[in-house]
Design an enzyme around this catalytic site. Sequence first.
Site, PDB file in Angstrom:
ATOM      1  N   PHE A 150     -11.008  35.795  26.004  1.00 49.37           N
ATOM      2  CA  PHE A 150     -11.782  35.541  24.797  1.00 49.37           C
ATOM      3  C   PHE A 150     -11.016  35.817  23.520  1.00 49.37           C
ATOM      4  O   PHE A 150     -11.345  35.282  22.462  1.00 49.37           O
ATOM      5  CB  PHE A 150     -13.058  36.402  24.795  1.00 49.37           C
ATOM      6  CG  PHE A 150     -12.812  37.868  24.514  1.00 49.37           C
ATOM      7  CD1 PHE A 150     -12.650  38.327  23.222  1.00 49.37           C
ATOM      8  CD2 PHE A 150     -12.735  38.781  25.558  1.00 49.37           C
ATOM      9  CE1 PHE A 150     -12.410  39.672  22.960  1.00 49.37           C
ATOM     10  CE2 PHE A 150     -12.498  40.121  25.304  1.00 49.37           C
ATOM     11  CZ  PHE A 150     -12.334  40.570  24.002  1.00 49.37           C
ATOM     12  N   LYS A 174      -9.538  26.583  32.326  1.00 48.62           N
ATOM     13  CA  LYS A 174     -10.837  27.252  32.429  1.00 48.62           C
ATOM     14  C   LYS A 174     -10.866  28.331  31.350  1.00 48.62           C
ATOM     15  O   LYS A 174     -10.387  29.440  31.537  1.00 48.62           O
ATOM     16  CB  LYS A 174     -11.006  27.881  33.816  1.00 48.62           C
ATOM     17  CG  LYS A 174     -12.474  28.042  34.288  1.00 48.62           C
ATOM     18  CD  LYS A 174     -13.341  28.922  33.416  1.00 48.62           C
ATOM     19  CE  LYS A 174     -13.034  30.388  33.572  1.00 48.62           C
ATOM     20  NZ  LYS A 174     -13.987  31.277  32.780  1.00 48.62           N
ATOM     21  N   GLU A 177     -15.729  32.025  29.172  1.00 51.05           N
ATOM     22  CA  GLU A 177     -17.089  31.550  28.925  1.00 51.05           C
ATOM     23  C   GLU A 177     -17.670  32.132  27.644  1.00 51.05           C
ATOM     24  O   GLU A 177     -18.709  31.677  27.161  1.00 51.05           O
ATOM     25  CB  GLU A 177     -17.995  31.894  30.113  1.00 51.05           C
ATOM     26  CG  GLU A 177     -18.186  33.354  30.396  1.00 51.05           C
ATOM     27  CD  GLU A 177     -17.124  33.922  31.302  1.00 51.05           C
ATOM     28  OE1 GLU A 177     -17.381  34.952  31.943  1.00 51.05           O
ATOM     29  OE2 GLU A 177     -16.005  33.347  31.363  1.00 51.05           O
ATOM     30  N   SER A 227      -7.833  41.180  31.861  1.00 48.76           N
ATOM     31  CA  SER A 227      -7.878  42.587  32.231  1.00 48.76           C
ATOM     32  C   SER A 227      -7.140  42.844  33.541  1.00 48.76           C
ATOM     33  O   SER A 227      -6.890  41.929  34.334  1.00 48.76           O
ATOM     34  CB  SER A 227      -9.338  43.041  32.382  1.00 48.76           C
ATOM     35  OG  SER A 227      -9.926  42.430  33.511  1.00 48.76           O
ATOM     36  N   CYS A 282      -3.806  42.367  23.379  1.00 50.66           N
ATOM     37  CA  CYS A 282      -3.002  43.082  24.366  1.00 50.66           C
ATOM     38  C   CYS A 282      -1.762  43.710  23.761  1.00 50.66           C
ATOM     39  O   CYS A 282      -1.127  44.548  24.384  1.00 50.66           O
ATOM     40  CB  CYS A 282      -2.628  42.149  25.519  1.00 50.66           C
ATOM     41  SG  CYS A 282      -1.564  40.778  25.024  1.00 50.66           S
ATOM     42  N   GLU A 382      -7.440  51.229  28.967  1.00 54.23           N
ATOM     43  CA  GLU A 382      -7.297  50.314  27.837  1.00 54.23           C
ATOM     44  C   GLU A 382      -8.656  50.208  27.152  1.00 54.23           C
ATOM     45  O   GLU A 382      -9.617  49.723  27.740  1.00 54.23           O
ATOM     46  CB  GLU A 382      -6.836  48.937  28.308  1.00 54.23           C
ATOM     47  CG  GLU A 382      -6.620  47.966  27.160  1.00 54.23           C
ATOM     48  CD  GLU A 382      -6.198  46.587  27.635  1.00 54.23           C
ATOM     49  OE1 GLU A 382      -5.452  45.921  26.898  1.00 54.23           O
ATOM     50  OE2 GLU A 382      -6.612  46.175  28.734  1.00 54.23           O
TER      51      GLU A 382
END
Length: 497
Positions: A150, A174, A177, A227, A282, A382
Site C-alpha cells: 500500500f 496484483k 487491495e 511485510s 521500508c 518493525e
Amino acid sequence: MIRFVPLFIDGEFRQSKTEEWIDVTNPATNDVIAELPCSTESEMAEAVNSATQAFALWKNVAVPERARVMLRYQHLLKEHHDELAILLSHETGKILADAKGDVWRGIEVVEQAANIASNMMGEMVENVATDIDTYSIIQPLGVCCGITPFNFPAMIPLWMFPIAIASGNTFILKPSEQVPLTSIRLAELFEQSGAPKGVLQIVHGRKPQVDFLLSHPDIRTISFVGSVPVAQYIYRTATQHFKRVQAFAGAKNHMVVMPDANKDQVLNNLVGASVGAAGQRCMAISVAVFVGGTTAWISDLKAEMAKIKPGCWDDESAGYGPLISKQAKERVLGLIQEGKDQGAVCELDGSACTVEGFENGNWIGPTLFSGVTTKMSIYQQEIFGPVLMCLEVDTLEEAIALVNDNPYGNGTSIFTASGAAARKFQHEIEVGQVGINVPIPVPLPFFSFTGWRGSFYGDLHAYGKQAVRFYTETKTVTSRWFDEDVVSGPNLTIQLK
C-alpha cells in the site's frame, strides 16, 4: 458516488463478476471511496492465459520498439504527474509532496526501461577451444507477476512491470487491495502509450488470489514488497512451485550519529527520515544510535520533532499524512504502549493526535523514545509508523555490532565528519544499502536495490551469519521479532506454523 474498481484483462477494463467486494477507504476520513473485487478463479485464469498468449508475440518484438513504448509511457506519466499524485493522495493519505515523490521515482524507473537494450546484452568469447566460440544470450522469461504493498502505489508497481515488459516479458499485477486506484490509472496510461493487448493484466483480491498466482504453472517469476511474514510465505510457496522469487520484506533501519557530525544536519535529516510518509516506508529511519556525547542531542531532537504536524493531503503545512488504516493505527498505538510498559522513556507522545476537521482519520503524531534496549518490542518489531527510538553506545564498534545483530538488513546510515569512521562503517556493516551523511540511501534505477538478511528473500539473498540465525529461529519463534498482522504489505491473513 462510490467507484467500482475494474479488472484489466486482455487489454480491457471490465467489471468483475465476483460476489466478494472490499471497501477502499480514504485514510484521512475513513470514508469508503471505492469497492474492490476479489477476482474470480475464472477471471484469474483468463488473465494468465491472455498474458501467456501475448508473450508468444511480444518476445519477438524488436528491443528498440519495446523501448519506444516506454518512451511514450514516461511522456504520458510526466504529463499526468500531478493528477496521479492527487489520486494517490486520496487513497493513501499521503501529503501531496510525498505523493509527487512517489510518482516521480516511478517515472525514473520507466526512463530506465526505455534504455533496456543496454541491459539485454549477452557475452561472447572467441576461441574458447580451437575454432569454437561461446556466447550467451539474454532472453525474456515469460509471464511475470508482481504483488505490491500500500505504501508506494505508483513507485513500486513501476519498479516492476515496465522493466519486465521492456525486457520482452508479460506481466500480471496484483496491487494492494488498500490502494488499487493508482494502479488502474497507471494501466490506463500504459494502454494509451500503444502497448499491445495482453502484455499487462491487473487482478485484485486477497490470499486466495495470491495463492492462485503463486501456484499457476504458466507464471515464471514473482516479485513482492511487503511485510516479513507475507514475504516468507510468498518465498516458500512460490519456490515450492519452482518459480523465481524476489521478496522484499521488513526493515529496522538505524542511523548512527558520531560526535563529530554536524548537529543541525543530523537533526534535520533524522526528523524527516523517521516521520516522513508517517513512517510507512521500508527505508524509514526508526532507530537513532547516538555514539558518545551525542546523547545530549536528544532534547534538541525532541524539540524539532514536536514542530512536525500531520495533516490532510492538501495541507501545505502538514509534515505527513495519516496511517493507511484503523488496524495499522491500532497496531502502532499498541507498540507505543508496550514501549512505555517495558520501561522506555516516551519523550514525545503522538498517541492522542487529532487533526481538526478530520477527526476520524488514522492520525498518530511524531513519537520519540529514549532509553530503549534491544530487548524491547518497539525495537524488535518493525513499527511502520512515525515512531523513532534512541539507543546509546560508547563507540563506533559498539554501534556496528548493534546494527549487525539486528535481524533486518535493508538500509542504514552514518553521520560523521571522519572519513576513517565512514570507511570503517561502510566496510564492516552487514546491511544492503549504506548512506554516508545521507539518511535514506535509496539508489536510482540504474543501480541495484536490495536488502540483506531478514529484509530480502530471493535468488540473490545475501545470507550472513545473522541471517541464517534469524531464519532458523523464525521457523518456530516468529513472534519473537514480528507480529503476524504487520500491515506493511498486502492485507493477507496468513497463519505461519
